[in-house]
Design a protein around this motif. Structure first.
Motif, PDB file in Angstrom:
ATOM      1  N   VAL A   1       2.986  12.419  -2.623  1.00 23.89           N
ATOM      2  CA  VAL A   1       2.976  11.227  -1.770  1.00 23.89           C
ATOM      3  C   VAL A   1       2.835  11.566  -0.290  1.00 23.89           C
ATOM      4  CG1 VAL A   1       4.273   9.844  -3.416  1.00 23.89           C
ATOM      5  CG2 VAL A   1       5.508  11.142  -1.676  1.00 23.89           C
TER       6      VAL A   1
ATOM      7  N   LEU B   1      -4.189   5.365  -2.457  1.00 24.82           N
ATOM      8  CA  LEU B   1      -3.803   4.286  -1.550  1.00 24.82           C
ATOM      9  C   LEU B   1      -4.917   3.262  -1.398  1.00 24.82           C
ATOM     10  CD1 LEU B   1      -1.976   6.311   1.277  1.00 24.82           C
ATOM     11  CD2 LEU B   1      -0.949   5.067  -0.637  1.00 24.82           C
TER      12      LEU B   1
ATOM     13  N   ASP C   1       4.395   3.176   0.091  1.00 29.24           N
ATOM     14  CA  ASP C   1       2.986   3.127  -0.301  1.00 29.24           C
ATOM     15  C   ASP C   1       2.217   2.023   0.420  1.00 29.24           C
ATOM     16  OD1 ASP C   1       3.391   5.237  -1.951  1.00 29.24           O
ATOM     17  OD2 ASP C   1       3.208   4.131  -3.834  1.00 29.24           O
TER      18      ASP C   1
END
Length: 273
Positions: free
Chosen positions: A144, A173, A258
């Motif tokens: 991430v 993303l 996110d």
């Protein structure tokens, strides 16, 4: 008749997909650098079905050039009413940092920025299709924190491994941005289950060249076999985001921020376009 757009559609898995969908009776737009390779691809299809000539289109482009990417998007918007499936498969591997004539880092431009231009610029055409699909051949599962938001072009400390991880995470993303805009969209990050027999286009080291030459014929899948899962995903889409290696569905990589990271990434890219 469906319209299928394939970047990197003159080689490897992209070419295998183009041949399949032309034989299935779809309209196929192939985006690539070599008209000669497209003509050879089309000849293998038209040997059995001359109607493919009227359903096949080639658009020449170097997608490490953002100007070229935008030109292609403008062409597609001007000449098509809808896109049922967009396959982002263009590839040119560079193990070292390279700057394009536009001043961008080449791998970042090809493997992410051009894809961002396509996904956002073709949103209306995808939205006009029933159950549209984007298959992004960015291997899922990057960590991430793989994106350096302060140095997206990796002007300092470039490594092939970090560059690859950043591109992969950015494309995950991108799926958040795309599906937020269109809940009916299927967005899949996908990688092959194992080695695919390929020319490995790009500037690669001797180790990768040897692996491709020796292991490819022994262990690699033929492109036509490798893309069968992609064909299934396009033919039977499930709206939302998903990640696959071959036919195996993987859990999405989920971070604490996110949505914020996706928005931050989009702002950074838009500011540089």
């Amino acid at each position: 008749m469906r319209t299928i757009v394939i970047t990197g559609g003159t080689d490897g898995m992209g070419a295998a997909l183009a041949r399949h969908f032309l034989r299935a009776g779809d309209r196929v737009v192939v985006i690539g650098r070599s008209r000669a390779k497209f003509d050879a691809l089309l000849a293998t299809v038209t040997a059995d079905d001359q109607s493919a000539v009227s359903r096949a289109e080639f658009v020449a482009a170097d997608l490490s050039s953002i100007a070229d990417s935008r030109r292609v998007v403008e062409h597609l918007n001007a000449n098509h009413e809808r896109i049922h499936a967009l396959v982002l498969a263009a590839s040119f591997i560079r193990q070292r940092r390279h700057t394009t004539p536009e001043g961008r880092e080449a791998s970042w431009a090809l493997f992410f920025v051009s894809k961002y231009v396509f996904v956002t610029g073709l949103a209306a055409l995808l939205g006009a299709a029933e159950r549209p699909v984007i298959v992004n051949t960015a291997v899922p599962g990057a960590r991430v924190d793989a994106i350096d938001f302060d140095d997206l072009d990796m002007s300092e400390g470039f490594t092939f491994r970090q560059s690859n991880a950043q591109q992969r995470r950015a494309n995950e993303l991108l799926g958040i941005l795309a599906t937020d805009q269109n809940p009916d969209l299927t967005y899949v990050t996908w990688g092959p289950a194992r080695l695919v027999r390929s020319s490995f286009a790009g500037e690669i080291g001797m180790g990768m060249k040897i692996a491709a030459a020796v292991l490819g014929p022994l262990l690699g899948q033929r492109p036509a076999a490798a893309v069968r899962p992609i064909i299934g995903l396009i033919n039977t889409p499930t709206p939302g985001r998903a990640a696959y290696r071959g036919t195996k569905k993987l859990p999405l990589t989920v971070g604490d921020h996110d949505d914020e990271d996706a928005t931050r990434l989009a702002k950074a890219v838009e500011a540089d376009l």
